[in-house]
Design a protein around this motif. Structure first.
Motif, PDB file in Angstrom:
ATOM      1  N   SER A  17       0.818  -1.215   0.000  1.00 36.84           N
ATOM      2  CA  SER A  17       0.000   0.000   0.000  1.00 36.84           C
ATOM      3  C   SER A  17       0.850   1.263   0.000  1.00 36.84           C
ATOM      4  O   SER A  17       0.447   2.294  -0.537  1.00 36.84           O
ATOM      5  CB  SER A  17      -0.925   0.008   1.221  1.00 36.84           C
ATOM      6  N   LEU A  18       2.024   1.198   0.606  1.00 33.80           N
ATOM      7  CA  LEU A  18       2.915   2.348   0.660  1.00 33.80           C
ATOM      8  C   LEU A  18       3.816   2.461  -0.562  1.00 33.80           C
ATOM      9  O   LEU A  18       4.684   3.333  -0.604  1.00 33.80           O
ATOM     10  CB  LEU A  18       3.778   2.287   1.929  1.00 33.80           C
ATOM     11  N   GLY A  19       3.620   1.587  -1.540  1.00 34.08           N
ATOM     12  CA  GLY A  19       4.391   1.673  -2.772  1.00 34.08           C
ATOM     13  C   GLY A  19       5.461   0.626  -2.934  1.00 34.08           C
ATOM     14  O   GLY A  19       6.063   0.516  -4.002  1.00 34.08           O
ATOM     15  N   ALA A  20       5.740  -0.142  -1.876  1.00 31.40           N
ATOM     16  CA  ALA A  20       6.719  -1.242  -1.923  1.00 31.40           C
ATOM     17  C   ALA A  20       8.092  -0.762  -2.405  1.00 31.40           C
ATOM     18  O   ALA A  20       8.810  -1.494  -3.079  1.00 31.40           O
ATOM     19  CB  ALA A  20       6.213  -2.380  -2.800  1.00 31.40           C
ATOM     20  N   GLY A  21       8.451   0.463  -2.060  1.00 31.47           N
ATOM     21  CA  GLY A  21       9.743   1.000  -2.460  1.00 31.47           C
ATOM     22  C   GLY A  21      10.571   1.432  -1.268  1.00 31.47           C
ATOM     23  O   GLY A  21      10.396   0.937  -0.145  1.00 31.47           O
ATOM     24  N   SER A  22      11.468   2.364  -1.524  1.00 24.70           N
ATOM     25  CA  SER A  22      12.360   2.823  -0.455  1.00 24.70           C
ATOM     26  C   SER A  22      11.605   3.588   0.628  1.00 24.70           C
ATOM     27  O   SER A  22      11.964   3.520   1.803  1.00 24.70           O
ATOM     28  CB  SER A  22      13.463   3.700  -1.051  1.00 24.70           C
ATOM     29  N   VAL A  23      10.543   4.315   0.224  1.00 20.17           N
ATOM     30  CA  VAL A  23       9.747   5.049   1.220  1.00 20.17           C
ATOM     31  C   VAL A  23       9.024   4.076   2.139  1.00 20.17           C
ATOM     32  O   VAL A  23       8.965   4.274   3.362  1.00 20.17           O
ATOM     33  CB  VAL A  23       8.745   5.985   0.517  1.00 20.17           C
ATOM     34  N   ALA A  24       8.476   2.993   1.567  1.00 19.40           N
ATOM     35  CA  ALA A  24       7.815   1.977   2.390  1.00 19.40           C
ATOM     36  C   ALA A  24       8.808   1.302   3.336  1.00 19.40           C
ATOM     37  O   ALA A  24       8.490   1.057   4.514  1.00 19.40           O
ATOM     38  CB  ALA A  24       7.149   0.939   1.494  1.00 19.40           C
ATOM     39  N   ASP A  25      10.003   1.004   2.850  1.00 18.77           N
ATOM     40  CA  ASP A  25      11.030   0.421   3.716  1.00 18.77           C
ATOM     41  C   ASP A  25      11.400   1.368   4.847  1.00 18.77           C
ATOM     42  O   ASP A  25      11.664   0.938   5.979  1.00 18.77           O
ATOM     43  CB  ASP A  25      12.277   0.085   2.902  1.00 18.77           C
TER      44      ASP A  25
END
Length: 201
Positions: A17-25
């Motif tokens: 839901s958070l984009g599964a990218g660096s921001v989600a990490d």
């Protein structure tokens, strides 16, 4: 038993839901170093400007002045001593980054316009109630604390709420669904206004 199986099968991953990218990490503390740096730096900036009384404009000016002086002296000494120049990156915004930022901004603006359309054209009372509560909460919080503290609290919430939601997602979804059902039942008590054109037809 069946409800738990269906809820677990339809459960949406917070990371996706958070984009599964660096921001989600970062927000889910999968990148612990980056999250810790963000937390410590935001706390330091908040203490520096809010408690120590440092001015933001003078702070940015002093940091840039110190950085420019260091780079200038480094470059001068490198030419004299035959040393490598400072590793300054290419100072331009990449086209891909600008296009991605414009796309993200367009999506956000379209989302805001769709909310405004739901309120003004579709006359959605639930959407009106949600927007009114959010705007009232922002206005009320703004009278209690300043914008810098509000940004700092937002950073703390963004670093804490996603990981808490990921851990207790089922319980939170249950409470949110019950609250949503209550709001829908309350909104049904208020009749929707009838369009005059339809009434004449």
């Amino acid at each position: 038993m069946g409800d738990s199986v269906s809820s677990s099968s339809t459960r949406v991953s917070v990371h996706q839901s958070l984009g599964a990218g660096s921001v989600a990490d970062l927000l889910l503390w999968k990148n612990r170093t980056g999250a810790a740096i963000l937390l410590i730096s935001s706390t330091g900036f908040w203490f520096l400007f809010e408690r120590a009384g440092y001015n933001l404009l003078s702070f940015v000016s002093n940091v840039l002045l110190l950085l420019v002086a260091i780079l200038f002296l480094w470059a001068k000494s490198a030419t004299v001593l035959n040393r490598p120049l400072p590793p300054v990156p290419n100072m331009e915004i990449p086209e891909e980054f600008a296009i991605k930022a414009a796309d993200d901004l367009r999506v956000w603006i379209n989302h805001v316009l769709s909310i405004a359309s739901d309120i003004t054209i579709a006359r959605n009372p639930i959407r009106l109630l949600q927007v009114s509560l959010v705007l009232w909460a922002i206005s009320f919080v703004g009278t209690l604390i300043n914008s810098l503290t509000l940004v700092y609290i937002g950073i703390l919430l963004s670093l804490s709420f996603p990981i808490v939601y990921e851990k207790y997602q089922d319980h939170i979804d249950e409470k949110v669904n019950s609250t949503s059902k209550f709001v829908r039942s309350m909104s049904k008590k208020f009749p929707m206004p009838i369009n005059k054109e339809k009434k004449h037809q």
